[in-house]
Scaffold this motif. Sequence first.
Motif, PDB file in Angstrom:
ATOM      1  N   ILE A   7       0.299  12.639   3.420  1.00  0.00           N
ATOM      2  CA  ILE A   7      -0.057  12.211   4.667  1.00  0.00           C
ATOM      3  C   ILE A   7      -1.583  11.627   4.443  1.00  0.00           C
ATOM      4  O   ILE A   7      -1.765  10.622   5.241  1.00  0.00           O
ATOM      5  CB  ILE A   7      -0.386  13.593   5.273  1.00  0.00           C
ATOM      6  CG1 ILE A   7       0.976  14.172   5.572  1.00  0.00           C
ATOM      7  CG2 ILE A   7      -0.997  13.512   6.700  1.00  0.00           C
ATOM      8  CD1 ILE A   7       0.982  15.708   6.430  1.00  0.00           C
ATOM      9  N   LEU A   8      -2.440  12.126   3.563  1.00  0.00           N
ATOM     10  CA  LEU A   8      -3.636  11.460   3.117  1.00  0.00           C
ATOM     11  C   LEU A   8      -3.582  10.156   2.878  1.00  0.00           C
ATOM     12  O   LEU A   8      -4.402   9.304   3.114  1.00  0.00           O
ATOM     13  CB  LEU A   8      -4.300  12.606   2.204  1.00  0.00           C
ATOM     14  CG  LEU A   8      -5.811  12.138   1.557  1.00  0.00           C
ATOM     15  CD1 LEU A   8      -6.863  12.000   2.851  1.00  0.00           C
ATOM     16  CD2 LEU A   8      -6.383  12.917   0.630  1.00  0.00           C
ATOM     17  N   GLY A   9      -2.504   9.916   1.979  1.00  0.00           N
ATOM     18  CA  GLY A   9      -2.189   8.621   1.162  1.00  0.00           C
ATOM     19  C   GLY A   9      -2.140   7.675   2.457  1.00  0.00           C
ATOM     20  O   GLY A   9      -2.533   6.493   2.413  1.00  0.00           O
ATOM     21  N   VAL A  10      -1.071   8.188   3.267  1.00  0.00           N
ATOM     22  CA  VAL A  10      -0.752   7.030   4.632  1.00  0.00           C
ATOM     23  C   VAL A  10      -2.119   6.948   5.460  1.00  0.00           C
ATOM     24  O   VAL A  10      -2.247   5.759   5.810  1.00  0.00           O
ATOM     25  CB  VAL A  10       0.384   7.738   5.343  1.00  0.00           C
ATOM     26  CG1 VAL A  10       0.529   6.885   6.626  1.00  0.00           C
ATOM     27  CG2 VAL A  10       1.657   7.709   4.496  1.00  0.00           C
ATOM     28  N   LEU A  49       0.810  -1.313   0.017  1.00  0.00           N
ATOM     29  CA  LEU A  49      -0.012   0.003   0.013  1.00  0.00           C
ATOM     30  C   LEU A  49       1.019   1.198   0.182  1.00  0.00           C
ATOM     31  O   LEU A  49       0.586   2.177  -0.719  1.00  0.00           O
ATOM     32  CB  LEU A  49      -0.856  -0.072   1.277  1.00  0.00           C
ATOM     33  CG  LEU A  49      -1.790  -0.738   1.113  1.00  0.00           C
ATOM     34  CD1 LEU A  49      -2.771  -1.037   2.577  1.00  0.00           C
ATOM     35  CD2 LEU A  49      -2.959  -0.880  -0.036  1.00  0.00           C
ATOM     36  N   GLY A  50       2.033   1.234   0.650  1.00  0.00           N
ATOM     37  CA  GLY A  50       2.999   2.267   0.681  1.00  0.00           C
ATOM     38  C   GLY A  50       3.472   2.572  -0.633  1.00  0.00           C
ATOM     39  O   GLY A  50       3.569   3.637  -1.097  1.00  0.00           O
ATOM     40  N   TRP A  51       3.802   1.440  -1.420  1.00  0.00           N
ATOM     41  CA  TRP A  51       4.478   1.413  -2.998  1.00  0.00           C
ATOM     42  C   TRP A  51       3.157   2.300  -3.596  1.00  0.00           C
ATOM     43  O   TRP A  51       3.466   3.092  -4.398  1.00  0.00           O
ATOM     44  CB  TRP A  51       4.889   0.062  -3.157  1.00  0.00           C
ATOM     45  CG  TRP A  51       4.886   0.297  -4.691  1.00  0.00           C
ATOM     46  CD1 TRP A  51       6.475   0.545  -5.106  1.00  0.00           C
ATOM     47  CD2 TRP A  51       4.437  -0.221  -5.718  1.00  0.00           C
ATOM     48  NE1 TRP A  51       6.415   0.350  -6.401  1.00  0.00           N
ATOM     49  CE2 TRP A  51       5.120  -0.061  -6.957  1.00  0.00           C
ATOM     50  CE3 TRP A  51       3.085  -0.689  -6.033  1.00  0.00           C
ATOM     51  CZ2 TRP A  51       4.759  -0.538  -8.249  1.00  0.00           C
ATOM     52  CZ3 TRP A  51       2.490  -0.993  -7.396  1.00  0.00           C
ATOM     53  CH2 TRP A  51       3.350  -0.740  -8.202  1.00  0.00           C
ATOM     54  N   LYS A  78       3.298   5.708  -5.814  1.00  0.00           N
ATOM     55  CA  LYS A  78       3.152   5.897  -7.088  1.00  0.00           C
ATOM     56  C   LYS A  78       2.234   7.099  -7.583  1.00  0.00           C
ATOM     57  O   LYS A  78       2.180   7.689  -8.472  1.00  0.00           O
ATOM     58  CB  LYS A  78       2.799   4.503  -7.708  1.00  0.00           C
ATOM     59  CG  LYS A  78       3.845   3.528  -7.660  1.00  0.00           C
ATOM     60  CD  LYS A  78       4.765   3.926  -8.631  1.00  0.00           C
ATOM     61  CE  LYS A  78       6.144   2.853  -8.892  1.00  0.00           C
ATOM     62  NZ  LYS A  78       7.072   3.238  -9.602  1.00  0.00           N
ATOM     63  N   ILE A  79       1.042   7.208  -6.442  1.00  0.00           N
ATOM     64  CA  ILE A  79       0.328   8.110  -6.970  1.00  0.00           C
ATOM     65  C   ILE A  79       0.622   9.534  -6.430  1.00  0.00           C
ATOM     66  O   ILE A  79       0.396  10.588  -7.161  1.00  0.00           O
ATOM     67  CB  ILE A  79      -1.125   7.809  -5.923  1.00  0.00           C
ATOM     68  CG1 ILE A  79      -1.905   6.645  -6.317  1.00  0.00           C
ATOM     69  CG2 ILE A  79      -2.341   8.838  -5.912  1.00  0.00           C
ATOM     70  CD1 ILE A  79      -2.843   5.971  -5.638  1.00  0.00           C
ATOM     71  N   THR A  80       1.309   9.854  -5.198  1.00  0.00           N
ATOM     72  CA  THR A  80       1.706  11.028  -5.100  1.00  0.00           C
ATOM     73  C   THR A  80       3.059  11.593  -5.267  1.00  0.00           C
ATOM     74  O   THR A  80       3.086  12.541  -5.501  1.00  0.00           O
ATOM     75  CB  THR A  80       1.455  10.964  -3.261  1.00  0.00           C
ATOM     76  OG1 THR A  80       2.763  10.215  -2.664  1.00  0.00           O
ATOM     77  CG2 THR A  80       0.471  10.757  -2.531  1.00  0.00           C
ATOM     78  N   LYS A  81       3.779  10.525  -6.009  1.00  0.00           N
ATOM     79  CA  LYS A  81       5.035  10.891  -6.284  1.00  0.00           C
ATOM     80  C   LYS A  81       5.864  12.164  -5.500  1.00  0.00           C
ATOM     81  O   LYS A  81       6.299  13.135  -5.866  1.00  0.00           O
ATOM     82  CB  LYS A  81       4.966  11.855  -7.680  1.00  0.00           C
ATOM     83  CG  LYS A  81       4.470  10.687  -8.776  1.00  0.00           C
ATOM     84  CD  LYS A  81       4.308  11.378  -9.968  1.00  0.00           C
ATOM     85  CE  LYS A  81       3.762  10.434 -11.359  1.00  0.00           C
ATOM     86  NZ  LYS A  81       2.688   9.448 -10.989  1.00  0.00           N
ATOM     87  N   PRO A  82       6.336  11.635  -4.142  1.00  0.00           N
ATOM     88  CA  PRO A  82       6.999  12.441  -3.151  1.00  0.00           C
ATOM     89  C   PRO A  82       8.395  12.542  -3.696  1.00  0.00           C
ATOM     90  O   PRO A  82       9.009  11.715  -4.552  1.00  0.00           O
ATOM     91  CB  PRO A  82       6.839  11.888  -1.942  1.00  0.00           C
ATOM     92  CG  PRO A  82       6.611  10.231  -2.381  1.00  0.00           C
ATOM     93  CD  PRO A  82       5.758  10.299  -3.792  1.00  0.00           C
TER      94      PRO A  82
END
Length: 401
Positions: A310-313, A107-109, A113-117
Motif C-alpha cells: 500500500i505504501l509503495g503504491v 513504477l509498479g514493477w 521488486k521491492i515489496t515482493k508480494p
Amino acid sequence: QERRLISNFLKILNKICEMKLLDLFITSSIPVVKILVITAIGFYLALDRVNILNQDARKHLNNIVFYVFSPSLVGSSLSETITYESMVKMWFMPINVLLTFIIGSFLGWIVIKITKPPSHLHGIIVGCCAAGNLGNMPLIIIPAICNEKGSPFGDPETCEKYGLGYIALSMAVGAIYIWTYVYNLMRMLANPDRETPILGTSSTMPLIPPKHVEEQFGTWSKIKQRVCSAAEKINLRTIFAPSTIAALIALAIGLVPTLRKLLVGNTAPLRVLGESVSLLGEGAIPLLTLIVGGNLLRGLRGSGIQRSVILGVVVARYVLLPITGVLIVQGAHHLGLVTSEPLYQFVLLLQYVVPPAMNLGTITQLFGSGESECSVILFWTYALASVSLTVWPTFFMWLVA
C-alpha cells in the motif's frame, strides 16, 4: 532574471493565499469525500445482516457496468468533445495520458521488486500505479478551482468550458488505454502460468540448431519471433472491449460532421439517442464505487495485503509520478509541443496526480481474483488523495501561471 522569477513567484503565492489554502483543501477533498461516502454505502449493503450487495450481486452489477454503463460514459463524453479542431489543438494529450500509464507501469514493477508480494497481486499493483482516475475526480476539481476567487485561469465561465472539454477527452482516452493496455497487462500478470510459452523454449531439440537459424535469418527472425510470441499472449478479443468499441464509434461521430449534426447538440434530429447514452453513462461511477465498497468488506476481514505494498503504491502515485509529470509537461512546453495556455498545462499535470481508476475494481471482478486486495488499495489511496490533490495542484498553479 532571478529577481523577476522571485517576483512572479510572490505574485502567484499571493493569488493562492487569496484563494485560501483551506478552501483549496476543501475543494480538492469534495470528490474524494463523495467517493468515500458511496464506498461506505456499498460496504454497508454488503454486510451479512443486510446482504443486498453480496458476491453474486456484485458480479452481476459488474457485468452491467462492463457491457453497458462504462461504454455509455466513454461514448457520450468523447462524442460531445471531439472535433477535428479540438484534436489538432489537443494532440499531445493522448500521448501525455499514455506516458502516465507507461511510467506508472514501470513504477509498479519497481514496487513489486521491492515489496515482493504474492504473484496474484502483481497485476493489481501495476494496474493501480498505471491507471489514474481521469474522470470524476478532475470533473469536480477543475470547475471548483475555476470558480474560486483569485483563480489564475481567468474568467470562471470560460475556464470551466474549456476545462471540461479537456477533461472529457482525457477521460475518454484514459478509458481506451485502461481497456486495451492495462486490462491485458493485468490479465497476463494475474495468470502467468496460463500464458503461452515463448517460442523456442520447448524441451525438445529443434531440427535446425539455433546458431544456424540465427545465421540464416538474423535480427529479422528475432523480431518476428518476439512479435508472434506477444501476439499469442494477447487475447485480441479483449482489446476490443465494449468501452473500446464505444470510443471508436464516438470518434467517428465526433470527426464526421454529418454524423455529429445528426446526434450531438440541442438541435440534432437524433439527439434523443445521444442523450439516452449520456444518461446511462452517468450511472457508471456510482455503481463502480458501490462495487468497490462491497469488495472492501471482504478485504478488511483479512485480505492479507502487506502494508509495504500500500505504501509503495501511494509513493509511486502521489510522489514519483507527479515529479515525472512536471518534467515531461515542462519539457514538452519548452520544445513547443504544448501551448502556453495555463489551464491546458494544468490539466496535463493533473493527470499525473489523481488516485487509481475505479475501473480497476471492475477488472479484478471480471478475473475473479484479487477483488478484496484491490479494494483495500483503492480505499487507502483515496483516503490519502485529499492531501495529494491539495499540495500538488497548488504547486501546479504556481508553475503554469
